[in-house]
Design an enzyme around this catalytic site. Structure first.
Site, PDB file in Angstrom:
ATOM      1  N   GLY A 151      28.613  33.295   3.662  1.00 34.16           N
ATOM      2  CA  GLY A 151      28.496  33.546   4.945  1.00 34.16           C
ATOM      3  C   GLY A 151      28.500  32.773   5.910  1.00 34.16           C
ATOM      4  N   MET A 159      27.389  30.171   9.285  1.00 37.25           N
ATOM      5  CA  MET A 159      26.252  29.481   9.540  1.00 37.25           C
ATOM      6  C   MET A 159      25.345  30.541   9.962  1.00 37.25           C
ATOM      7  SD  MET A 159      26.832  26.051   9.070  1.00 37.25           S
ATOM      8  CE  MET A 159      25.638  25.321  10.035  1.00 37.25           C
ATOM      9  N   GLY A 198      21.594  33.372   6.644  1.00 37.52           N
ATOM     10  CA  GLY A 198      20.358  33.423   5.916  1.00 37.52           C
ATOM     11  C   GLY A 198      20.558  33.165   4.441  1.00 37.52           C
ATOM     12  N   THR A 255      20.161  30.164   2.886  1.00 33.81           N
ATOM     13  CA  THR A 255      18.931  29.459   2.114  1.00 33.81           C
ATOM     14  C   THR A 255      17.848  30.213   2.017  1.00 33.81           C
ATOM     15  OG1 THR A 255      20.019  27.338   2.846  1.00 33.81           O
ATOM     16  CG2 THR A 255      17.670  27.370   2.285  1.00 33.81           C
ATOM     17  N   GLU A 291      24.566  25.342  -0.979  1.00 29.07           N
ATOM     18  CA  GLU A 291      25.846  24.519  -0.462  1.00 29.07           C
ATOM     19  C   GLU A 291      26.823  24.541  -1.579  1.00 29.07           C
ATOM     20  OE1 GLU A 291      25.598  23.698   2.565  1.00 29.07           O
ATOM     21  OE2 GLU A 291      23.540  23.975   3.122  1.00 29.07           O
ATOM     22  N   SER A 292      27.179  25.607  -2.035  1.00 27.63           N
ATOM     23  CA  SER A 292      28.100  25.774  -3.094  1.00 27.63           C
ATOM     24  C   SER A 292      29.634  25.398  -2.427  1.00 27.63           C
ATOM     25  CB  SER A 292      27.954  27.103  -3.904  1.00 27.63           C
ATOM     26  OG  SER A 292      28.527  28.139  -2.942  1.00 27.63           O
ATOM     27  N   CYS A 342      28.105  36.923  15.777  1.00 27.76           N
ATOM     28  CA  CYS A 342      28.425  35.794  16.902  1.00 27.76           C
ATOM     29  C   CYS A 342      27.298  35.141  17.595  1.00 27.76           C
ATOM     30  CB  CYS A 342      29.583  36.245  17.381  1.00 27.76           C
ATOM     31  SG  CYS A 342      30.616  35.166  18.637  1.00 27.76           S
ATOM     32  N   ILE A 345      34.165  17.771   5.928  1.00 21.80           N
ATOM     33  CA  ILE A 345      32.932  17.694   5.644  1.00 21.80           C
ATOM     34  C   ILE A 345      32.200  16.590   6.795  1.00 21.80           C
ATOM     35  CG2 ILE A 345      30.974  16.993   4.179  1.00 21.80           C
ATOM     36  CD1 ILE A 345      32.950  17.898   1.780  1.00 21.80           C
ATOM     37  N   ILE A 386      28.232  16.727   7.764  1.00 19.21           N
ATOM     38  CA  ILE A 386      26.979  17.500   7.675  1.00 19.21           C
ATOM     39  C   ILE A 386      26.201  17.652   8.915  1.00 19.21           C
ATOM     40  CG2 ILE A 386      24.577  17.344   6.685  1.00 19.21           C
ATOM     41  CD1 ILE A 386      27.333  17.593   4.597  1.00 19.21           C
TER      42      ILE A 386
END
Length: 198
Positions: A9, A11, A14, A16, A86-87, A143, A168, A170
C-alpha cells in the site's frame, strides 16, 4: 498449505498496524510468530517495527548479508507465521529465501511494504514479491489532497515535489505523502499550516 503473501500500500495505508495486529492474533492463540524488518529502516531504531500511532515491537533486522532461510531453518521451535515489515527494501535473494521457507519448511510468510517509490518505480523487494508471491493484496488509503485512492508516494522537500534522487531516503510524514495519480503529477503546494498537520 503455506503461502507467500505480499500486502502492499501507499504511505499511511496501515501496513505496520496490520502486521502488528496479525502478530497479536496469532500470539493470542499461543501460536508464536517471527517478526522481521529491513535493517535499512532507522526511523525508530534498527530491528524495531513501529507504527505512527505508537505501537512497536522488536524484530529481526534484515541486512544485505542476512540469510533469512538459515535463520528460520535453525530455529528449534518453528513459528506459525513469519511477518516482514518494510519488505520493499528486501533484495531478490531475500525474497527467494522467503519463498523457500514457504515451500520447504511449510511456514507462511506475510510481507508488508510499499510497491512503488517516489519516482513511481518498483522497489527491488516489491518487484520480486510481485513475481514470487502466491497472494497479493492492496491495503488502501486516500490521497493527501483529495478523496481518491492513493496509489503513489510523493516526496516533498521544502514544500516542493521531488522526482529525482536516491531511491531510498528513510522518512515518514515529514517527507512523503500518499497521493492519487493526478496529484502525483500536479500536487498542490504545501504551506506551513499544512505541514503542521502532517
Amino acid at each position: 498449505m503455506a503461502q507467500l503473501f505480499f500486502k502492499y500500500g501507499a504511505m499511511n495505508s496501515g501496513k505496520t498496524i496490520e502486521i502488528l495486529k496479525v502478530a497479536h492474533n496469532y500470539e493470542e492463540q499461543n501460536k508464536p510468530v517471527v517478526l522481521m524488518t529491513s535493517g535499512l529502516d532507522t526511523r525508530d531504531e534498527i530491528g524495531v517495527i513501529s507504527s505512527r500511532i505508537g505501537l512497536r515491537r522488536e524484530a529481526i533486522p534484515i541486512f544485505h548479508e542476512t540469510n533469512v532461510y538459515d535463520i528460520v531453518e535453525k530455529m528449534t521451535d518453528k513459528p506459525y507465521c513469519i511477518l516482514v515489515d518494510e519488505s520493499q527494501f528486501l533484495e531478490q535473494a531475500h525474497v527467494v529465501q522467503f519463498a523457500k521457507i514457504v515451500d520447504d519448511l511449510d511456514i507462511p510468510v506475510m510481507a508488508f511494504g510499499l510497491k512503488n517509490d517516489f519516482k513511481n518505480e518498483l522497489f527491488e523487494g516489491s518487484k520480486y514479491l510481485l513475481l514470487y508471491a502466491d497472494k497479493i493484496e492492496e491495503l488502501k488509503t486516500i490521497c493527501w489532497f483529495c478523496h481518491k485512492k492513493a496509489t503513489m508516494n510523493l516526496r516533498m522537500d521544502d514544500h516542493k515535489p521531488v522526482y529525482t534522487g536516491e531511491q531510498i531516503q528513510i522518512g515518514g510524514n515529514e517527507a512523503y505523502y500518499p497521493v492519487c495519480r493526478k496529484h502525483y503529477v500536479n500536487p498542490p503546494l504545501l504551506n506551513r499550516k499544512d505541514e503542521e498537520n502532517v
